[in-house]
Design a protein around this motif. Structure first.
Motif, PDB file in Angstrom:
ATOM      1  N   ARG A 151       0.884  -1.308  -0.056  1.00 44.56           N
ATOM      2  CA  ARG A 151       0.027   0.052   0.065  1.00 44.56           C
ATOM      3  C   ARG A 151       0.879   1.287  -0.188  1.00 44.56           C
ATOM      4  O   ARG A 151       2.045   1.299   0.430  1.00 44.56           O
ATOM      5  CB  ARG A 151      -0.977  -0.106   1.118  1.00 44.56           C
ATOM      6  CG  ARG A 151      -1.839  -1.122   1.365  1.00 44.56           C
ATOM      7  CD  ARG A 151      -2.783  -1.034   2.583  1.00 44.56           C
ATOM      8  NE  ARG A 151      -2.281  -1.159   3.688  1.00 44.56           N
ATOM      9  CZ  ARG A 151      -2.972  -0.633   4.542  1.00 44.56           C
ATOM     10  NH1 ARG A 151      -4.012  -0.427   4.973  1.00 44.56           N
ATOM     11  NH2 ARG A 151      -2.176  -1.018   5.871  1.00 44.56           N
ATOM     12  N   GLN A 172      -2.845   5.782   0.786  1.00 42.30           N
ATOM     13  CA  GLN A 172      -3.941   4.554   0.891  1.00 42.30           C
ATOM     14  C   GLN A 172      -4.225   4.168   2.362  1.00 42.30           C
ATOM     15  O   GLN A 172      -5.072   4.060   2.927  1.00 42.30           O
ATOM     16  CB  GLN A 172      -3.476   3.149   0.066  1.00 42.30           C
ATOM     17  CG  GLN A 172      -3.826   3.404  -1.360  1.00 42.30           C
ATOM     18  CD  GLN A 172      -3.107   2.202  -2.110  1.00 42.30           C
ATOM     19  OE1 GLN A 172      -2.185   1.784  -1.693  1.00 42.30           O
ATOM     20  NE2 GLN A 172      -3.838   1.853  -3.054  1.00 42.30           N
ATOM     21  N   ILE A 173      -3.043   4.179   3.019  1.00 43.76           N
ATOM     22  CA  ILE A 173      -2.888   3.868   4.605  1.00 43.76           C
ATOM     23  C   ILE A 173      -3.796   4.970   5.308  1.00 43.76           C
ATOM     24  O   ILE A 173      -4.486   4.754   5.967  1.00 43.76           O
ATOM     25  CB  ILE A 173      -1.528   3.718   5.175  1.00 43.76           C
ATOM     26  CG1 ILE A 173      -0.815   2.383   4.402  1.00 43.76           C
ATOM     27  CG2 ILE A 173      -1.454   3.779   6.617  1.00 43.76           C
ATOM     28  CD1 ILE A 173       0.678   2.458   4.731  1.00 43.76           C
ATOM     29  N   ALA A 224      -6.099   6.989   4.063  1.00 45.06           N
ATOM     30  CA  ALA A 224      -7.525   6.965   3.562  1.00 45.06           C
ATOM     31  C   ALA A 224      -8.014   5.912   4.560  1.00 45.06           C
ATOM     32  O   ALA A 224      -9.279   6.021   5.047  1.00 45.06           O
ATOM     33  CB  ALA A 224      -7.749   6.731   2.244  1.00 45.06           C
ATOM     34  N   GLN A 225      -7.300   4.825   4.565  1.00 39.93           N
ATOM     35  CA  GLN A 225      -8.113   3.556   5.555  1.00 39.93           C
ATOM     36  C   GLN A 225      -8.222   4.111   7.079  1.00 39.93           C
ATOM     37  O   GLN A 225      -9.183   4.017   7.734  1.00 39.93           O
ATOM     38  CB  GLN A 225      -7.034   2.415   5.405  1.00 39.93           C
ATOM     39  CG  GLN A 225      -7.748   1.329   6.506  1.00 39.93           C
ATOM     40  CD  GLN A 225      -6.675  -0.101   6.239  1.00 39.93           C
ATOM     41  OE1 GLN A 225      -5.613   0.335   6.128  1.00 39.93           O
ATOM     42  NE2 GLN A 225      -7.257  -1.105   6.792  1.00 39.93           N
ATOM     43  N   ALA A 226      -7.384   4.855   7.536  1.00 38.20           N
ATOM     44  CA  ALA A 226      -7.198   5.362   8.794  1.00 38.20           C
ATOM     45  C   ALA A 226      -8.470   6.378   9.023  1.00 38.20           C
ATOM     46  O   ALA A 226      -9.252   6.435  10.086  1.00 38.20           O
ATOM     47  CB  ALA A 226      -5.886   5.953   9.106  1.00 38.20           C
ATOM     48  N   ALA A 286     -11.029   6.585   7.274  1.00 42.15           N
ATOM     49  CA  ALA A 286     -12.451   5.817   7.139  1.00 42.15           C
ATOM     50  C   ALA A 286     -12.688   5.185   8.603  1.00 42.15           C
ATOM     51  O   ALA A 286     -13.967   5.167   8.886  1.00 42.15           O
ATOM     52  CB  ALA A 286     -12.273   4.743   6.059  1.00 42.15           C
ATOM     53  N   LEU A 287     -11.836   4.642   9.147  1.00 38.51           N
ATOM     54  CA  LEU A 287     -11.943   3.906  10.500  1.00 38.51           C
ATOM     55  C   LEU A 287     -12.376   4.964  11.532  1.00 38.51           C
ATOM     56  O   LEU A 287     -13.242   4.877  11.990  1.00 38.51           O
ATOM     57  CB  LEU A 287     -10.671   3.386  10.899  1.00 38.51           C
ATOM     58  CG  LEU A 287     -10.608   2.466  12.266  1.00 38.51           C
ATOM     59  CD1 LEU A 287     -11.627   1.365  12.400  1.00 38.51           C
ATOM     60  CD2 LEU A 287      -9.159   2.076  12.569  1.00 38.51           C
TER      61      LEU A 287
END
Length: 80
Positions: free
Chosen positions: A43, A47-48, A50-52, A54-55
């Motif tokens: 990743r 991307q990392i 964006a994932q954080a 979203a969480l």
């Protein structure tokens, strides 16, 4: 999409140009490798992040889920 990538004896591998371009790595960059039970995931930092994000969004509207709500609860508990 599954792509076969060969690894040299010294551990180097090359990502195909079209994938590097889509990931914003056309002129090089950094990827992060996560080893999971299912295999390996590469990743990029965006991307990392964006994932954080979203969480974090999942908890933003939960009771006490933001700093202001937390501080207000603590102020009420201390009688301020």
């Amino acid at each position: 999409m599954t792509v076969q990538v060969n690894i040299t004896p010294n551990g180097r591998m090359s990502l195909p140009a079209d994938i590097r371009k889509r990931l914003g790595l056309a002129s090089g960059g950094t990827v992060y490798l996560d080893e999971t039970d299912d295999g390996v995931m590469l990743r990029t930092m965006p991307q990392i992040v964006a994932q954080a994000q979203a969480l974090a969004r999942q908890y933003r509207d939960a009771p006490g889920g933001n700093v202001d709500a937390f501080l207000a609860d603590r102020a009420r508990e201390s009688g301020e």
